[in-house]
Design an enzyme around this catalytic site. Sequence first.
Site, PDB file in Angstrom:
ATOM      1  N   HIS A  19      42.607  -3.067 -21.053  1.00  0.00           N
ATOM      2  CA  HIS A  19      41.761  -4.259 -21.165  1.00  0.00           C
ATOM      3  C   HIS A  19      42.348  -5.483 -20.448  1.00  0.00           C
ATOM      4  CE1 HIS A  19      43.982  -5.210 -24.865  1.00  0.00           C
ATOM      5  NE2 HIS A  19      43.377  -4.315 -25.580  1.00  0.00           N
TER       6      HIS A  19
ATOM      7  N   HIS B  82      43.945   2.436 -37.139  1.00  0.00           N
ATOM      8  CA  HIS B  82      43.377   1.363 -36.315  1.00  0.00           C
ATOM      9  C   HIS B  82      42.233   1.962 -35.497  1.00  0.00           C
ATOM     10  CE1 HIS B  82      43.027  -1.838 -33.444  1.00  0.00           C
ATOM     11  NE2 HIS B  82      43.994  -1.498 -32.625  1.00  0.00           N
TER      12      HIS B  82
ATOM     13  N   GLU C 271      40.559   0.779 -32.836  1.00  0.00           N
ATOM     14  CA  GLU C 271      40.395   0.578 -31.390  1.00  0.00           C
ATOM     15  C   GLU C 271      40.342   1.957 -30.723  1.00  0.00           C
ATOM     16  OE1 GLU C 271      43.017  -2.251 -29.485  1.00  0.00           O
ATOM     17  OE2 GLU C 271      41.836  -2.179 -27.645  1.00  0.00           O
TER      18      GLU C 271
ATOM     19  N   ASP D 238      41.383   3.511 -28.220  1.00  0.00           N
ATOM     20  CA  ASP D 238      42.521   4.286 -27.713  1.00  0.00           C
ATOM     21  C   ASP D 238      43.124   5.146 -28.836  1.00  0.00           C
ATOM     22  OD1 ASP D 238      43.191   1.724 -28.726  1.00  0.00           O
ATOM     23  OD2 ASP D 238      45.156   1.753 -27.769  1.00  0.00           O
TER      24      ASP D 238
ATOM     25  N   HIS E 208      46.886  -4.642 -34.500  1.00  0.00           N
ATOM     26  CA  HIS E 208      46.398  -5.609 -33.556  1.00  0.00           C
ATOM     27  C   HIS E 208      44.981  -6.114 -33.862  1.00  0.00           C
ATOM     28  CE1 HIS E 208      44.173  -5.004 -29.430  1.00  0.00           C
ATOM     29  NE2 HIS E 208      44.439  -6.280 -29.521  1.00  0.00           N
TER      30      HIS E 208
ATOM     31  N   ASP F 131      50.000   0.045 -33.332  1.00  0.00           N
ATOM     32  CA  ASP F 131      50.316  -0.770 -32.149  1.00  0.00           C
ATOM     33  C   ASP F 131      51.663  -1.501 -32.281  1.00  0.00           C
ATOM     34  OD1 ASP F 131      48.089  -0.117 -30.633  1.00  0.00           O
ATOM     35  OD2 ASP F 131      46.917  -1.854 -31.269  1.00  0.00           O
TER      36      ASP F 131
ATOM     37  N   TYR G 124      54.367  -5.864 -23.940  1.00  0.00           N
ATOM     38  CA  TYR G 124      53.324  -5.458 -24.891  1.00  0.00           C
ATOM     39  C   TYR G 124      53.137  -6.541 -25.950  1.00  0.00           C
ATOM     40  CZ  TYR G 124      50.746  -2.279 -27.949  1.00  0.00           C
ATOM     41  OH  TYR G 124      49.776  -1.691 -28.720  1.00  0.00           O
TER      42      TYR G 124
ATOM     43  N   HIS H 157      51.959   3.829 -29.126  1.00  0.00           N
ATOM     44  CA  HIS H 157      52.109   3.859 -27.655  1.00  0.00           C
ATOM     45  C   HIS H 157      53.601   3.939 -27.323  1.00  0.00           C
ATOM     46  CE1 HIS H 157      47.943   2.658 -26.956  1.00  0.00           C
ATOM     47  NE2 HIS H 157      48.103   1.663 -27.807  1.00  0.00           N
TER      48      HIS H 157
HETATM   49 FE1  FEO Z   1      44.872  -2.036 -30.510  1.00  0.00          FE
HETATM   50 FE2  FEO Z   1      46.535   0.630 -29.092  1.00  0.00          FE
HETATM   51  O1  FEO Z   1      45.070  -0.336 -29.765  1.00  0.00           O
END
Ligand code: FEO
Length: 397
Positions: free
Chosen positions: A24, A78, A80, A82, A146, A165, A193, A224
């Site tokens: 993003h 989470h 999101e 991903d 996040h 995250d 990050y 991640h």
């Molecule tokens: Fe807020 Fe890795 O997604």
Amino acid sequence: MKAVEIKKGIYWVGAIDYNLRSFHGYTTPRGTTYNAYLVIDEKTTLIDTVKAPFKDELLKRVSSVVNPKEIDYLIANHVEMDHSGSASAVVEQAGDIEVICTAKGEDFLHAHYPGSTEWNIRTVGSEDTLNIGKRNLSFIPAPMLHWPDTMFTYSASDRVLFSNDGFGQHIATPRRFCDEAGDWNVFGEAQKYYANILMPYSRMAAKKLDELKGVPVDVVCPSHGVIFREKGDINRIVSLYKSWAAGESKEKAVIVYDTMYNSTEKMARAIDDGLRSMGVDTRIFNLRVSDLSDIMSEVLDAAAVIVGSSTLNNGPMPSIGGFLTYLKGLRPRGKIGFAFGSYGWGGGAVKAINQELEATGFELPVEGFQTRFVPGRDALSQSFKRGVQLANQIKRR
Ligand code: FEO
């Protein structure tokens, strides 16, 4: 594609995205991973999934340990995409499965996946635990780290924290652990990050780090990048997070500018000389050739940000507008700075930049200044002096 056992009965079953170059808008020159974790107990539990195009990679890794039909729980830390992008595929494969998430998570799941209204969803909070056999998993809501839905999952018997995250880094390495990552610059990527994803939520991050004080953790599993399992690595990442969350800064200044005919650039170099003459570390970025997310990584622990622009149509160059908008959104705390630049007749860039820096919460202890057309000896000397003045302010803090 095999799972990697990270602790007895706990497997990494995520996916490696070597080709991702923008997350993003945040540049990811080293790609990323989407980490999902499988816990084998009386009840088989999957913690998070992966981005949708990688669902087969996830399912293959799960299959190397257990038939995906046998997954009893999917914990969605989470929503999101991903991390939740393959949730529908997992639910479809497993059939009889319960999805565990926060109340906000349920709301977000429904807003992303209309079919999820048919799922068996249990919402949890900080008081809840999930018994999966030998293990009781607990949940640590971590709103805004996040998204508002985010939570961490903790296995006390394994001393493993699944932090989603939190503590993540965008690195597409096949190595799973920080202590194996060699020269992958894990902590530098963690800084980038934090700066680009979590900086606006630093107060929440500080509070969460406080809450986690005293929680015994042997392994930190982010969603991640690499996993932290060595005590030294865990201490280092936690200590960096504490420092970033507190808005601590170094004796460092970041100079960001755009320039039409190199006049503003000459001023930038003279300001830099002034700062360096006082022993302040500096980073200079010409916005024409620099990446915003790399700049923010440096802004995170800098005491000062100095912004220069030629005047174009009575205001700053468009690249400066973009930079200032992004900076304001990331809400850096406790920074100082000033604006500078060259102009031809009416001017206007310096005033507009100073206003925007103030609106971002900056203190401007050094007066912004502009030079008509090409800076001569006087203007360059003034630039140098402004650098020295700002260095003095930095050292006083
Ligand atoms: Fe807020 Fe890795 O997604």
